[in-house]
Each structure stands twice: as structure tokens, then as C-alpha cells.
Design a protein around this motif. Structure first.
Motif, short mmCIF file in Angstrom:
data_model
loop_
_atom_site.label_atom_id
_atom_site.label_comp_id
_atom_site.label_asym_id
_atom_site.label_seq_id
_atom_site.Cartn_x
_atom_site.Cartn_y
_atom_site.Cartn_z
N PRO A 1 0.81 -1.23 0.00
CA PRO A 1 0.00 0.00 0.00
C PRO A 1 0.83 1.27 0.00
O PRO A 1 0.48 2.25 -0.67
CB PRO A 1 -0.83 -0.13 1.28
N ALA A 2 1.97 1.30 0.72
CA ALA A 2 2.80 2.51 0.78
C ALA A 2 3.36 2.86 -0.58
O ALA A 2 3.31 4.03 -1.01
CB ALA A 2 3.92 2.31 1.80
N GLY B 1 1.01 7.61 -6.44
CA GLY B 1 -0.15 8.45 -6.73
C GLY B 1 -1.49 7.76 -6.62
O GLY B 1 -2.53 8.38 -6.89
N ASN B 2 -1.54 6.48 -6.20
CA ASN B 2 -2.80 5.74 -6.09
C ASN B 2 -3.34 5.77 -4.66
O ASN B 2 -2.59 5.93 -3.70
CB ASN B 2 -2.61 4.29 -6.52
N VAL B 3 -4.67 5.61 -4.55
CA VAL B 3 -5.33 5.51 -3.25
C VAL B 3 -5.70 4.05 -3.03
O VAL B 3 -6.31 3.41 -3.89
CB VAL B 3 -6.59 6.40 -3.18
N VAL B 4 -5.32 3.51 -1.87
CA VAL B 4 -5.59 2.11 -1.54
C VAL B 4 -6.73 2.07 -0.52
O VAL B 4 -6.64 2.71 0.53
CB VAL B 4 -4.34 1.41 -0.99
N THR C 1 2.67 -13.48 16.01
CA THR C 1 1.50 -14.22 15.52
C THR C 1 1.06 -13.66 14.18
O THR C 1 1.40 -12.52 13.82
CB THR C 1 0.32 -14.13 16.50
N ASN C 2 0.28 -14.45 13.48
CA ASN C 2 -0.30 -13.99 12.22
C ASN C 2 -1.59 -13.25 12.51
O ASN C 2 -2.47 -13.76 13.22
CB ASN C 2 -0.57 -15.17 11.28
N ARG C 3 -1.71 -12.05 11.94
CA ARG C 3 -2.89 -11.23 12.13
C ARG C 3 -3.44 -10.83 10.75
O ARG C 3 -2.71 -10.80 9.75
CB ARG C 3 -2.59 -9.95 12.92
N VAL C 4 -4.74 -10.53 10.72
CA VAL C 4 -5.40 -10.06 9.49
C VAL C 4 -5.68 -8.57 9.65
O VAL C 4 -6.25 -8.15 10.67
CB VAL C 4 -6.69 -10.82 9.21
N ILE C 5 -5.24 -7.77 8.66
CA ILE C 5 -5.44 -6.32 8.73
C ILE C 5 -6.13 -5.84 7.47
O ILE C 5 -6.07 -6.47 6.41
CB ILE C 5 -4.11 -5.56 8.92
N GLU C 6 -6.82 -4.69 7.62
CA GLU C 6 -7.32 -3.93 6.48
C GLU C 6 -6.40 -2.74 6.31
O GLU C 6 -6.23 -1.94 7.24
CB GLU C 6 -8.74 -3.44 6.72
N ALA C 7 -5.77 -2.60 5.14
CA ALA C 7 -4.78 -1.54 4.90
C ALA C 7 -5.38 -0.46 4.02
O ALA C 7 -6.07 -0.74 3.04
CB ALA C 7 -3.53 -2.12 4.26
N PHE C 8 -5.08 0.80 4.40
CA PHE C 8 -5.49 1.98 3.63
C PHE C 8 -4.25 2.84 3.39
O PHE C 8 -3.37 2.92 4.26
CB PHE C 8 -6.53 2.81 4.39
#
Length: 675
Positions: free
Chosen positions: A204-205, A211-214, A226-233
Motif C-alpha cells: 500500500p505505501a 499516486g494511487n489511493v488504496v 502471531t499472524n494477524r489479518v489487517i485492512e490496509a489503507f
């Protein structure tokens, strides 16, 4: 030559003083207010911006103007700075607030070419305001970052992390990452949607730096072991020229939410499977229910058919019994009439007996007809009644029966609770019959004696009469079927028509009957009838006398030969002229042929061989509106057929001569003596 003062310059007093023109050019090139002063304190040169800021007299030579006057807008600071530089030859700078204008000026004094001192004044008000705004924005941004439930990082265009909130720092507790590449390396992100490792350039970075929006990229990352689930913006930061100067990175831990969503999905799948099984079972059950229902309905229809046939048989037997009782005296009187034809007194006596027996049979037929149709009593066929008076009459009529029962078993006590006036409208004979049935049932329900309470009262728009006993009471099943015709608990002693007739009488009077009963404690039956506004009952005129009537021209339509002939003779005996026909066609022909001398009255039966008598009524109303019309029918009158079909009056067979004569004469008919 041009005067040097006209261009803001003074001639140098010393040979080594800078050239005035060069000094003026230097000052004009400076972006702030600037002035050159001699060490003696006199003005040597000033630029255009300085003329606006300082006090400069354009009409006097520059060298005649002292810095103490020229620098008055700066207060004492300007002169003090120049004096300090003249004494020490070291540059001096000071910020001076211009309180009158609310501005701040940086004033700087430096030595300039030996005998000259340079003073500049720069407006820094906007710079300080910008610094204050920038500081306030930094504080607000820090507060927002600390309140955000997201992990937040802000980077520059090179991907260096310039600011992060506490949540972002805690994601990698050993050492917070300083660049977006370091974040990528530590997270080792996996693209859940595409099920593949996420490359650095697809992070995402990096997409935001290009120039894109994620929006809501779902990733699996490695954090805190640990393994975690994230929502990235991710979103780029742009300057005024729309160039990317950095990015804002946000991510939210949705591990628990995704786990619950997966569990919910699995549960929905199981529920869908169960629902499919339930649907299959329900369809199977529906088929079974439908098959059983059809079989049950068929069985019920068979039982209902048998019950209807039994009921019709019982009804026919009861009617036959009553009719035979009425026919027996008629046949006996007819036999005696033939053997005593020579005695006028005997003939009149037997004729009266035949008439009374026929009226009793007619009343039986009328009562059965009303019971079968359950039709309401129409207006004009009823009269004002007082239920309290009728109740007292019924108690008087049943006193012998109660006395006999009291002598055979236990005593029956009577409690009267009558309202002063309980007014309604109806047929007194029907109401008496209903009350007699209720009193008889109450007495039968108390074989060992008890208390019979009869009360009248008004409630809302109804007038009510209640009869309560302290007898055996009814079970729920018996109470449910109590008003059902031919249902009885008395065995061969009961016909099952008593309470059914009570209910039918209440319904015909636009009321209802209600049963309240408790086994072992007694029963109460309440009649609720519409309350009448007037209370004075109308009185029938008994034994109406035959009066002389004016002869009329009458058309009689009757298909029964004997009935037509006897009715014609009655009319002729009253002095009328009569034409008698048997069909609708003959009646229309007679009406047409006698148009010149029209009929005064048409009397017609309803059931005719070639049509209905009501068709004749409508024909006369359309074509001969001046002819009066009366209808004679063997059926019980329903509602008010005369009003609905145009007939002036409707009479039921068998006819009473006095009633017919009154209607022909245009009077109200005398009341019947038999209900």
C-alpha cells in the motif's frame, strides 16, 4: 547635473565613500526596506521600500536628515542598533513589534564600506503566523493520531516514517520501523484476496507514493509473533503543485472480525443444509397432511350428511306431529259439519273450530319457517315490549310446573331482579316462547331443587334478560353445542330444539344469546336485545269486527284451483267484482283488455306456473302505477318484500278474512290472536 537628492542620494563627503549611484542600485536590489547612514547619524541613501516605511523628507537633502527622525516608525530600536554598530562594528539584529499595526519587523544593522552603516527592516509577521499555524497543526495532528483506533504512519516522499501514533509503534515492540520498506520486511504481508505473497512494489505505501489511493486491502501480516489479518489503507499527500510529498498509511486489525465472519459463513452453510432438510420434510409432511385432511373431510362430510338427514327426519317428525294435531280437529269438525248442516248454530261453531285449528297449523308452519331461515323481524312487524312484564308473565305461566317439581323433589326458590323498565321491540309470542324454554331448562337442571334467578337490566345499547339456576351446569363441550339444533342431553325426553329456538329468536330480533356455565354450580343464559326508544307497547284489536267496504274491481291471480275459487267467493261476498286467472300471461291479458276500466287492486300469488308474482308486481308498477297491488304467498315473508318489490302489502297463507278485508279497505290489519 541632476540634484542628488532627487534620486534619494547624498554626495559623499569623504573620498573613500562608495559611489552614490552604486549604493542606490544595491539598496533597490534588496527585497526589504533599506537605508545607508553616515557614522555621523545622517541619511546617505534609501530605497523605495524604505521611503514607504521610514520618515524621509523628499524636499530636503538626504544628508540633512538624522536617523533619529528617519527611523521613528521603529521606535528607539533603530537608532539604538545603529549606535551599537557604530561603536562596535559588529552586526546587530533585533525583532521589533510595530504595536500600532500589529506587525513584527526584523531590524538588522551592519557596517558598510567604512563611513557607512546599513540598516534593513524585514516584515516577518507572516512567517511567525505560519510558524504558529504549523505548530497548531502539528499539535492537532498528534492529538488525532493518539485518538485514532487505527495504526497510523506518515512518511515523506522517500518513504521515511516522519510520524506514527502509539498503536503503530506497539505493532513491532522491539524497535519501531523507520521506513516503509522496513515495515514491509517485518510484516511479510500476504495478499488474502489473491492468495499470494505481497511484493514491496505492490505494498500500500509504494502504491500511494506512485499516486494511487488504496482502500481496504485485506492482508495477513506477522506481528508480535502471531499472524494477524489487517485492512490496509493508503493515500498520497500532495503539495500545492499536486506533487506527491509523502503518504498516510492506516491499517486496522480485523482478525477477530474475520474469524467471526468465517464462523458465521460456516454456520450459514450448516443452516442452509438444515433448512433444505426441513423443507424436504415439511413438503413430505404437507403431502401427508393433505392426504389425511382429504380423508378426514370426506369422513366428516359423510357424518354431516348423516346428521343432516337425521335432523331433517326429526324436524319432519316434529312438524308432522304438530300438523296432525291441527288436522285432527279440522277433520272431526268437517265430519260433524256434514251431519249437522241443518243447524246454523252448529255450522258456525264447527266453522270457528276449523278456523282456529287452521290458524294453529299456520302458526306452526310460520314458526318452523322462521326457525329455518333465521331472518330478522322486519320493521312494522314488531311492537314495543317490556322484558320485565314478559318475564313476570312467564313466571306466572310456569308456576304450576314449578310447584309440581317442588312437591316431587327439592323446593325451587324464585328470585326476581327486574329493572323498572326494560324496553325493546319484537314479537311477544316469540319472546315468551324463548323465556318458557329457558325456564323449563332451568327447572330441569335442578332435580334436587335450588334457586332460579330472573333479572332484567340495560347495558350500553342493549336491554338484557338473564335466567340463572343453581343446577348441574354444563361442561365446555356441552356449552359449545348447546345452541346446535337437535342436540340434547335429556335423551328421549328432549327434542334438541329448545335452546336452538331461543338462539334463533334472539338472532331474528337482532340480538344474541350467551351461555355462562360452571359444572356443579349452575348455568346462566342471557338474552341481549336492542333497546327501544319508546316504551308504550302497541295494542292489537282482538276479534276485529267485519266492516262494510266500498266495492272494488279486483284482479285475482292464483294457480291453485280451490284456493282461487274460495278466495273469489270471499271477495264476491264483500261486494267486489272479481276476475280470477291462474297464470302470469292471463293476468297481463286481463290488465290490457281492461285498460278502459282499470282494476282498483291486483292480488297475486308468488309461485305461478309461468313465472313469479313479483314479475307481475313490477309490470303493474311500470305500466299501471294507479293500480294497488297485494301479494299472497305460502312462504314466510322475508324482510319487507312489499317495499323492495313495490307491493302495498304482503299476506301469508292461510289467509284470515279480517286481515285481507282490512288491507283491501286500506286500513292496518288486525293483530293475529295466535303467534
Amino acid at each position: 547635473m541632476t540634484d542628488p537628492s532627487s534620486i534619494g542620494l547624498a554626495r559623499p563627503l569623504e573620498p573613500d565613500t562608495p559611489d552614490p549611484a552604486r549604493a542606490a542600485a544595491l539598496l533597490e536590489a534588496m527585497p526589504m526596506a533599506a537605508a545607508l547612514f553616515l557614522r555621523t547619524g545622517m541619511l546617505y541613501a534609501v530605497n523605495t521600500l524604505g521611503r514607504e516605511w521610514f520618515v524621509v523628507d523628499t524636499r530636503a537633502p538626504l544628508t540633512s536628515q538624522s536617523w533619529s527622525v528617519v527611523l521613528l516608525p521603529l521606535g528607539l530600536a533603530g537608532s539604538a542598533l545603529l549606535a551599537a554598530v557604530a561603536a562596535g562594528d559588529a552586526p546587530v539584529t533585533q525583532s521589533v513589534p510595530l504595536s500600532r499595526e500589529g506587525r513584527i519587523v526584523d531590524v538588522r544593522a551592519v557596517p558598510f564600506d567604512g563611513e557607512l552603516l546599513l540598516l534593513t527592516a524585514t516584515d516577518v509577521t507572516g512567517r511567525d503566523e505560519q510558524r504558529a499555524v504549523s505548530a497548531r497543526v502539528d499539535r492537532e495532528l498528534s492529538a488525532l493520531l493518539s485518538l485514532s483506533p487505527f495504526s497510523v504512519r506518515i512518511t515523506d516522499v522517500a518513504g521515511r516514517i516522519v510520524q506514527a501514533n502509539a498503536i503503530a509503534d506497539l505493532e513491532h515492540a522491539s524497535r519501531p520501523p523507520t521506513t516503509v520498506r522496513e515495515v514491509w520486511e517485518r510484516d511479510a504481508p500476504h495478499d488474502i484476496v489473491n492468495n499470494r505473497p505481497l511484493s514491496f512494489l505492490d505494498s500500500p505505501a509504494m502504491r500511494a507514493l506512485s499516486g494511487n489511493v488504496v482502500q481496504r486491502q485485506l492482508l495477513e501480516v506477522r506481528r508480535l509473533g502471531t499472524n494477524r489479518v489487517i485492512e490496509a489503507f493508503a493515500s498520497p499527500i500532495r503539495n500545492e503543485q499536486h506533487h506527491v510529498t509523502g503518504v498516510v498509511l492506516l491499517d486496522r486489525d480485523v482478525t477477530d472480525r474475520e474469524r467471526l465472519a468465517q464462523q458465521l459463513h460456516e454456520r450459514e452453510a450448516r443452516e442452509a443444509e438444515l433448512q433444505e432438510q426441513v423443507t424436504h420434510e415439511r413438503e413430505h409432511l404437507d403431502r401427508l397432511v393433505e392426504e389425511r385432511s382429504r380423508a378426514l373431510i370426506a369422513s366428516q362430510e359423510d357424518r354431516l350428511r348423516e346428521r343432516r338427514l337425521t335432523a331433517v327426519g326429526q324436524l319432519a317428525a316434529g312438524v308432522m306431529h304438530d300438523v296432525n294435531n291441527a288436522l285432527n280437529p279440522i277433520m272431526a269438525a268437517a265430519y260433524l259439519l256434514r251431519h249437522h248442516a241443518e243447524s246454523p248454530d252448529a255450522v258456525r261453531d264447527y266453522a270457528n273450530r276449523i278456523q282456529k285449528a287452521a290458524e294453529i297449523a299456520a302458526a306452526t308452519a310460520s314458526r318452523v319457517g322462521r326457525f329455518i331461515r333465521q331472518e330478522p323481524v322486519h320493521a312494522g312487524g314488531d311492537e314495543a315490549l317490556d322484558l320485565s312484564v314478559l318475564a313476570e308473565e312467564v313466571l306466572d305461566l310456569t308456576e304450576p310446573m314449578r310447584m309440581r317439581r317442588s312437591s316431587e323433589s327439592g323446593e325451587i326458590q324464585i328470585v326476581r331482579q327486574f329493572a323498572p323498565q326494560a324496553s325493546t321491540r319484537g314479537l311477544p309470542g316469540d319472546i315468551r316462547a324463548a323465556l318458557l324454554n329457558l325456564v323449563q331448562n332451568a327447572v330441569d337442571a335442578m332435580p334436587e331443587g335450588g334457586t332460579l334467578t330472573m333479572r332484567t337490566f340495560e347495558e350500553g345499547t342493549d336491554t338484557c334478560l338473564a335466567i340463572r339456576d343453581t343446577g348441574v351446569g354444563m361442561s365446555a363441550d356441552v356449552r359449545e353445542r348447546a345452541f346446535e339444533p337437535f342436540f340434547t342431553t335429556k335423551g328421549f325426553r328432549g327434542s334438541g330444539l329448545g335452546l336452538a329456538e331461543v338462539y334463533g329468536i334472539a338472532r331474528r330480533h337482532r340480538g344474541t344469546a350467551i351461555i355462562s356455565s360452571v359444572p356443579g354450580r349452575g348455568t346462566e343464559v342471557t338474552l341481549r336485545l336492542p333497546r327501544a326508544m319508546e316504551s308504550a307497547p302497541s295494542r292489537a284489536v282482538p276479534n276485529a269486527m267485519r266492516e262494510t267496504v266500498s266495492p272494488q274491481h279486483i284482479l285475482l291471480v292464483e294457480d291453485h284451483d280451490d284456493g282461487r275459487e274460495f278466495l273469489r267467493r270471499i271477495l264476491l261476498s264483500d261486494g267486489h267484482s272479481v276476475d280470477a286467472v291462474a297464470t302470469c300471461a292471463d293476468a297481463r291479458a286481463q290488465l290490457t283488455s281492461n285498460a278502459a276500466t282499470p282494476y282498483d287492486l291486483m292480488l297475486t300469488d308468488v309461485g305461478l306456473p309461468d313465472g313469479s308474482g313479483w314479475d307481475l308486481v313490477r309490470h303493474v308498477r311500470r305500466h299501471l302505477p294507479d293500480v294497488r297491488v297485494g301479494v299472497i304467498t305460502g312462504w314466510e315473508p322475508t324482510g319487507d318484500p312489499g317495499e323492495s318489490h313495490g307491493a302495498e302489502f304482503v299476506l301469508r297463507k292461510p289467509l284470515r278474512a279480517a286481515e285481507l278485508q282490512a288491507h283491501i279497505a286500506g286500513r292496518s290489519a288486525p293483530a293475529s290472536t295466535i303467534e
